[in-house]
Design an enzyme around this catalytic site. Structure first.
Site, short mmCIF file in Angstrom:
data_model
loop_
_atom_site.label_atom_id
_atom_site.label_comp_id
_atom_site.label_asym_id
_atom_site.label_seq_id
_atom_site.Cartn_x
_atom_site.Cartn_y
_atom_site.Cartn_z
N ASP A 299 66.49 82.11 0.36
CA ASP A 299 67.19 83.17 -0.38
C ASP A 299 68.51 82.63 -0.90
O ASP A 299 69.22 81.91 -0.19
CB ASP A 299 67.45 84.36 0.55
CG ASP A 299 67.62 85.67 -0.21
OD1 ASP A 299 68.23 85.64 -1.30
OD2 ASP A 299 67.15 86.71 0.28
N SER B 114 62.81 87.24 3.18
CA SER B 114 63.97 87.08 4.05
C SER B 114 63.87 87.96 5.29
O SER B 114 64.43 87.64 6.34
CB SER B 114 65.26 87.42 3.29
OG SER B 114 65.48 86.50 2.24
N HIS C 192 70.91 84.69 -2.70
CA HIS C 192 71.83 85.76 -3.09
C HIS C 192 72.96 85.90 -2.07
O HIS C 192 72.71 86.01 -0.88
CB HIS C 192 71.08 87.08 -3.23
CG HIS C 192 70.01 87.03 -4.28
ND1 HIS C 192 68.74 86.58 -4.01
CD2 HIS C 192 70.04 87.32 -5.61
CE1 HIS C 192 68.02 86.62 -5.13
NE2 HIS C 192 68.79 87.07 -6.10
#
Length: 594
Positions: A107, A160, A109
């Protein structure tokens, strides 16, 4: 407190002259100021943009004082006959607690994590932010090395969620006894209670879902207070109730078989309502671009996208929420409670956009593709190499709603929106990214300017979404051209008042993010837009979007919802992966405990 940073070095130097040691400036007026900021934020009397501006002042002040503190420290050590080079670089004993922050493996972000880190720092917590795409091993190693009091995990994409469970189980196996915080857009209290907490949570080290930055300080301070056990007991009891409600609800749900759900599919009469004609621009892959890159590239300026920016999510990123009837944009600018701060933030965004347009610091690249396509009886969408429709180029495996919701309700799949053979239908796809965001964020970080860093990241997200809206309109009016007379104003586009949809893989109507790998191959996203996917199908750069383009007027957005094991096995078989892999990609939709 007011977040004014223009004169910070001059002011700090003046303060330093009035104290016997530079450390006293930090421990005195600076910490006093941040304490007031923390109290005001906790009481709802100060908003997130103000907090981050105050943190910018604090960071720049500390950065100015650091050389003086290092010099003083070295002189004192030498007086004691100690070589400064032999001592640990960081002394974190003066902090209220130490928190490790990480975005999990696969991930990319980190806007939300960055915001939480800044807010915690404002409240005298030492934050070790180890970045994005952090493996379980990296997280455990950093937690040991820094002897942290709390670990925080962040994630946006569905895979995630499983990775957080992996980390929780590893923490238990390795004997960690620190609380675990869970946050990020894809996370929830329910998932934390049902999937993560049972893997690690105890009274000594509970697992706690943190909804947003405004809650983070309260949670951390509670977990490090003398009443930690009382707080942990309340959390565990609440999560036990959440689990009981979840499993009771699952037991009451009824699902159709895969075959029966397909029999009750969403039906389009393709004879009476045929597919739209072939794309006017032809079939294949078409690069699209806005903004220069190193003086080269598109002649179109980012200014072309300004009317296509949806500002609602921008203010949500900054946790600014208006009240009806001034909840949305532009009403939020006049909201009685947050309007003044929202206006300041909006003006800062406009100034940064003006600089981005003038300097070319950000640019957008993307790709659109069109292929002949047909659906199959088992919920796949086949893209053919050419109009002969004899050779398969790509296959998208779709999911269908399975939960029984009444006799008159169809069970939808995105495959329903593409005509079966022998009808001649087509499927579009797009992938696009805003480049230059990371470089701007890194430059601001080097200047101890978290406010501008987060602002740049938030604008990158808004610009790429605006680019997608802009290009999709071009697709409808010109490239595919099935709505050449469309006359929708940009502001109305956000209400999806147009023909067709552009759902993204991993979103509610197509929850399996693995389909994104097919999309990226189909549009040549790496070669033509400099984009790539992580192993968990998170897009790089972080400010990226991708979607399939459906043209039929009866296509609509929906949510697949919960899926029984039979449906997950059926999907895995069609995709050519194991059931375990299918469960990983559909983890948020599982109606059972694998």
């Amino acid at each position: 407190i007011n977040g004014i940073s223009e004169f910070v070095e001059k002011d700090v130097e003046e303060a330093r002259q009035g104290f016997s040691r530079p450390l006293h400036v930090i421990e005195g007026p600076l910490m006093d100021g941040m304490s007031i900021v923390g109290d005001l934020f906790g009481a709802g009397k100060m908003f997130l943009p103000q907090v981050i501006k105050s943190a910018r002042v604090m960071k720049r002040a500390v950065a100015y004082l650091l050389p003086f503190m290092e010099k003083e420290k070295e002189e004192n050590l030498r007086k004691q006959g100690i070589d400064p080079a032999t001592l640990a670089e960081d002394d974190d004993s003066a902090y209220a607690g130490k928190v490790l922050m990480a975005t999990v493996k696969g991930d990319v972000h980190d806007i939300g994590k960055n915001i939480v880190s800044v807010v915690l720092g404002c409240n005298n917590y030492k934050v070790y932010d180890i970045g994005v795409m952090c493996t379980c091993e990296d997280i455990l190693a950093a937690a040991r090395e820094n002897k942290v009091d709390i670990i925080g995990l962040s994630g946006l994409i569905t895979p995630s969620l499983d990775e957080m469970v992996v980390v929780a189980k590893a923490l238990k196996k390795e004997g960690f006894n620190v609380p675990l915080l869970i946050g990020g857009a894809t996370t929830s209290k329910q998932h934390t209670a049902v999937k993560i907490s049972p893997s690690f949570g105890t009274l000594e080290h509970p697992v706690v879902h943190v909804l947003d930055a405004s809650r983070a300080v309260t949670v951390v301070s509670s977990l490090l207070s003398d009443d930690k056990l009382g707080y942990a007991e309340d959390v565990l009891e609440e999560y036990e109730e959440v689990r009981e409600d979840y499993f009771a609800g699952m037991a009451e749900r009824k699902f159709l078989s895969v075959a029966r759900a397909r029999e009750r599919r969403f039906v389009i009469d393709w004879e009476a309502d045929p597919p739209v004609p072939a794309p006017k621009c032809g079939l294949g892959v078409f690069p699209v671009a806005i903004g220069p890159e190193m003086g080269q590239g598109s002649e179109e300026s980012i200014s072309s996208l300004l009317d296509y920016i949806d500002w609602g999510p921008f203010f949500q990123t900054w946790e600014l929420r208006g009240s009806y009837p001034t909840r949305g944009f532009p009403g939020i600018l006049k909201d009685a409670k947050v309007g003044e701060e929202a206006t300041k933030l909006f003006n800062d965004a406009q100034a940064m956009l003006k600089d981005i347009i003038a300097s070319g610091k950000m640019w957008l690249r993307g790709v659109v593709a069109f292929y002949p396509a047909n659906s199959t009886a088992d919920d796949d969408i086949i893209c053919w190499t050419d109009e002969s429709r004899t050779e398969v180029a790509y296959k998208y495996c779709q999911n269908r709603q399975q939960e029984d919701r009444g006799e008159d309700t169809p069970f939808m799949s995105q495959a329903d929106f593409v005509a079966p053979a022998p009808f001649k239908d087509y499927l579009g796809a797009m992938a696009m990214a805003c480049h230059g965001v990371d470089a701007m964020a890194t430059a601001f970080e080097a200047e101890h300017d978290d406010y501008s860093k987060i602002l740049a990241q938030a604008l990158g997200d808004r610009l790429v979404e605006a680019f997608a809206e802009y290009v999709h309109q071009k697709v409808r009016k010109e490239m595919w051209g099935y709505c050449p007379e469309e006359a929708i104003m940009p502001a109305d586009l956000f209400k999806v008042n147009y023909q067709g949809i552009r759902p993204a893989p991993s979103y509610p109507s197509a929850p399996a993010g693995i389909e994104k790998f097919t999309l990226f191959e189909m549009v040549k996203a790496g070669e033509l837009a400099n984009m790539r996917l992580t192993e968990s199908a998170s897009m790089l750069p972080a400010s990226s979007v991708s979607a399939l383009i459906f043209s039929h007027p009866k296509s609509e957005y929906f949510a697949v919802g919960s899926l029984p094991k039979e449906a997950v096995q059926d999907y895995a078989d069609r995709r050519g992966i194991t059931l375990e892999q299918g469960e990983r990609w559909l983890t948020a939709n599982l109606a059972y405990d694998p």
